[in-house]
Scaffold this motif. Structure first.
Motif, short mmCIF file in Angstrom:
data_model
loop_
_atom_site.label_atom_id
_atom_site.label_comp_id
_atom_site.label_asym_id
_atom_site.label_seq_id
_atom_site.Cartn_x
_atom_site.Cartn_y
_atom_site.Cartn_z
N ASN A 221 -36.91 -1.90 51.88
CA ASN A 221 -35.49 -1.76 51.55
C ASN A 221 -34.62 -2.31 52.67
O ASN A 221 -34.94 -2.16 53.85
CB ASN A 221 -35.13 -0.30 51.31
CG ASN A 221 -35.82 0.27 50.10
OD1 ASN A 221 -35.89 -0.38 49.06
ND2 ASN A 221 -36.35 1.49 50.21
N SER A 222 -33.51 -2.95 52.29
CA SER A 222 -32.58 -3.48 53.28
C SER A 222 -31.15 -3.21 52.82
O SER A 222 -30.91 -2.84 51.66
CB SER A 222 -32.81 -4.98 53.49
OG SER A 222 -32.57 -5.68 52.28
N MET A 223 -30.20 -3.42 53.72
CA MET A 223 -28.79 -3.21 53.40
C MET A 223 -27.99 -4.44 53.85
O MET A 223 -28.16 -4.93 54.97
CB MET A 223 -28.27 -1.95 54.09
CG MET A 223 -26.82 -1.60 53.72
SD MET A 223 -26.31 -0.01 54.42
CE MET A 223 -27.32 1.12 53.45
N GLY A 224 -27.12 -4.94 52.96
CA GLY A 224 -26.32 -6.12 53.26
C GLY A 224 -25.13 -5.80 54.15
O GLY A 224 -24.89 -4.66 54.55
N ARG A 225 -24.33 -6.83 54.43
CA ARG A 225 -23.20 -6.69 55.34
C ARG A 225 -22.14 -5.74 54.79
O ARG A 225 -21.40 -5.11 55.53
CB ARG A 225 -22.58 -8.07 55.60
CG ARG A 225 -23.52 -9.01 56.31
CD ARG A 225 -22.91 -10.40 56.43
NE ARG A 225 -21.65 -10.37 57.16
CZ ARG A 225 -20.88 -11.44 57.36
NH1 ARG A 225 -21.25 -12.61 56.84
NH2 ARG A 225 -19.74 -11.34 58.03
N HIS A 226 -22.06 -5.64 53.47
CA HIS A 226 -21.04 -4.80 52.84
C HIS A 226 -21.61 -3.48 52.31
O HIS A 226 -20.99 -2.83 51.47
CB HIS A 226 -20.36 -5.57 51.72
CG HIS A 226 -19.76 -6.87 52.17
ND1 HIS A 226 -18.64 -6.92 52.98
CD2 HIS A 226 -20.13 -8.15 51.93
CE1 HIS A 226 -18.33 -8.20 53.22
NE2 HIS A 226 -19.23 -8.96 52.60
N GLY A 227 -22.80 -3.11 52.77
CA GLY A 227 -23.39 -1.84 52.39
C GLY A 227 -24.18 -1.85 51.11
O GLY A 227 -24.63 -0.80 50.65
N GLU A 228 -24.39 -3.02 50.51
CA GLU A 228 -25.15 -3.08 49.26
C GLU A 228 -26.65 -3.05 49.57
O GLU A 228 -27.11 -3.63 50.54
CB GLU A 228 -24.78 -4.34 48.47
CG GLU A 228 -25.28 -5.66 49.06
CD GLU A 228 -24.39 -6.21 50.16
OE1 GLU A 228 -24.61 -7.36 50.59
OE2 GLU A 228 -23.46 -5.49 50.58
N HIS A 229 -27.40 -2.34 48.69
CA HIS A 229 -28.84 -2.23 48.86
C HIS A 229 -29.56 -3.37 48.16
O HIS A 229 -29.11 -3.89 47.14
CB HIS A 229 -29.36 -0.90 48.29
CG HIS A 229 -28.91 0.30 49.07
ND1 HIS A 229 -29.42 0.62 50.30
CD2 HIS A 229 -27.99 1.26 48.78
CE1 HIS A 229 -28.85 1.73 50.74
NE2 HIS A 229 -27.97 2.13 49.84
N ALA A 230 -30.70 -3.75 48.72
CA ALA A 230 -31.58 -4.73 48.09
C ALA A 230 -33.01 -4.39 48.48
O ALA A 230 -33.25 -3.78 49.53
CB ALA A 230 -31.23 -6.15 48.53
N SER A 231 -33.96 -4.75 47.63
CA SER A 231 -35.36 -4.41 47.88
C SER A 231 -36.24 -5.64 47.70
O SER A 231 -35.97 -6.50 46.87
CB SER A 231 -35.83 -3.31 46.93
OG SER A 231 -35.12 -2.11 47.19
N LYS A 232 -37.30 -5.67 48.49
CA LYS A 232 -38.25 -6.78 48.42
C LYS A 232 -39.67 -6.24 48.26
O LYS A 232 -39.98 -5.12 48.67
CB LYS A 232 -38.17 -7.65 49.68
CG LYS A 232 -36.88 -8.44 49.81
CD LYS A 232 -36.92 -9.34 51.03
CE LYS A 232 -35.67 -10.19 51.11
NZ LYS A 232 -35.71 -11.10 52.29
#
Length: 289
Positions: A221-232
């Protein structure tokens, strides 16, 4: 094994609730026996032949004949064992808050040996062959993973981290043992008694990988510059720790909670109660949603 805050179920079925120990029939669920005890049970039981071993805060280690529901022996150690005991040959071993790992004879509970680890127990013991893996507490925000040779009674490897979190160990049948802190997957070669490799991507890894043939599948799991989550989804070579595939799954807002293996498929669950079924092809090294 199913656990709640107040009770645990462990096979063979022994249900521990508060200060009672209850034996259940594994087919019917009916109570076979029950007795009360002054100690509080904090860990799951370990089993060897007709004995179940439980850690308590009073007696420290308790051996029960789980067929008859009778206490065979009780042993007080130098500190409280906050982790589940483990089995090695004819011994039951347990890590304690006094910094020692104790080896007791299963037959009578007599102390056979002890190994000083330099810190209180911070995880359950996991035994692989003649080796035991245990995390011990150090200074604030630091914990060490130790590898013990139970035959020579010595510490043979040690790994430090700047986190208090170590996951349960994931055992591989290819001679490798995998364990986590919050950010790194470690692979330990038990045959060579050395660290084989480690994988440390910047975001957080899920603490439970899926092992499929020569591939390790990880959720990240990671978090973008604007606080949005993304998963790989990451596929690693099992022997070398080299990335074979690094693929985003689910798009923006996805955050994995768990990976579950189902044949050649991996079921991925995220915080939004969404599930993804991924077909992992060893030949093509590809993941398809």
């Amino acid at each position: 094994i199913i656990g709640t805050y107040y009770s645990h179920y462990v096979p063979p079925p022994i249900h521990r609730h508060q200060n009672d120990v209850i034996g259940l029939d594994d087919l019917t669920g009916k109570k076979r026996w029950q007795f009360s005890h002054s100690g509080t049970f904090f860990s799951a039981a370990s089993f060897s032949n007709d004995l179940a071993f439980l850690s308590t805060n009073i007696v420290d280690l308790l051996a029960i004949d789980w067929q008859k529901g009778q206490i065979k022996w009780e042993k007080q150690l130098g500190g409280a064992p906050w982790a589940a005991p483990a089995i090695y040959e004819d011994y039951v071993i347990v890590s304690s808050s006094d910094g020692y790992v104790y080896g007791l004879r299963q037959l009578d509970g007599n102390l056979a040996w002890k190994i000083y680890c330099g810190g209180s127990a911070g995880s359950n013991l996991t035994v692989v062959g003649k080796y035991a893996f245990v995390a011990v507490n150090g200074p604030v925000d630091q914990k060490r993973m130790l590898v013990l040779n139970l035959s020579s009674r010595k510490i043979i490897s040690e790994f430090s981290t700047n986190t208090q979190s170590w996951s349960p160990l994931v055992i591989s049948d290819a001679g490798l043992v995998f364990f986590f802190d919050r950010t790194t997957l470690y692979s330990y070669d038990v045959k060579k008694s050395t660290l084989a490799w480690k994988f440390s991507p910047p975001p957080s890894l899920l603490p439970y990988p899926v092992l499929m043939k020569d591939t390790i599948i990880l959720g990240m799991n990671s978090m973008g510059r604007h606080g949005e989550h993304a998963s790989k989804l990451i596929l690693l070579d099992r022997q070398q720790g080299v990335v074979r595939l690094n693929s985003e799954v689910g798009g923006i807002g996805t955050r994995f909670t768990k990976l579950i293996q189902d044949g050649n498929n991996v079921i991925v669950v995220d915080y939004s109660i969404r599930a993804y079924q991924l077909d992992i092809s060893t030949e093509s090294r590809n993941a398809r949603q």
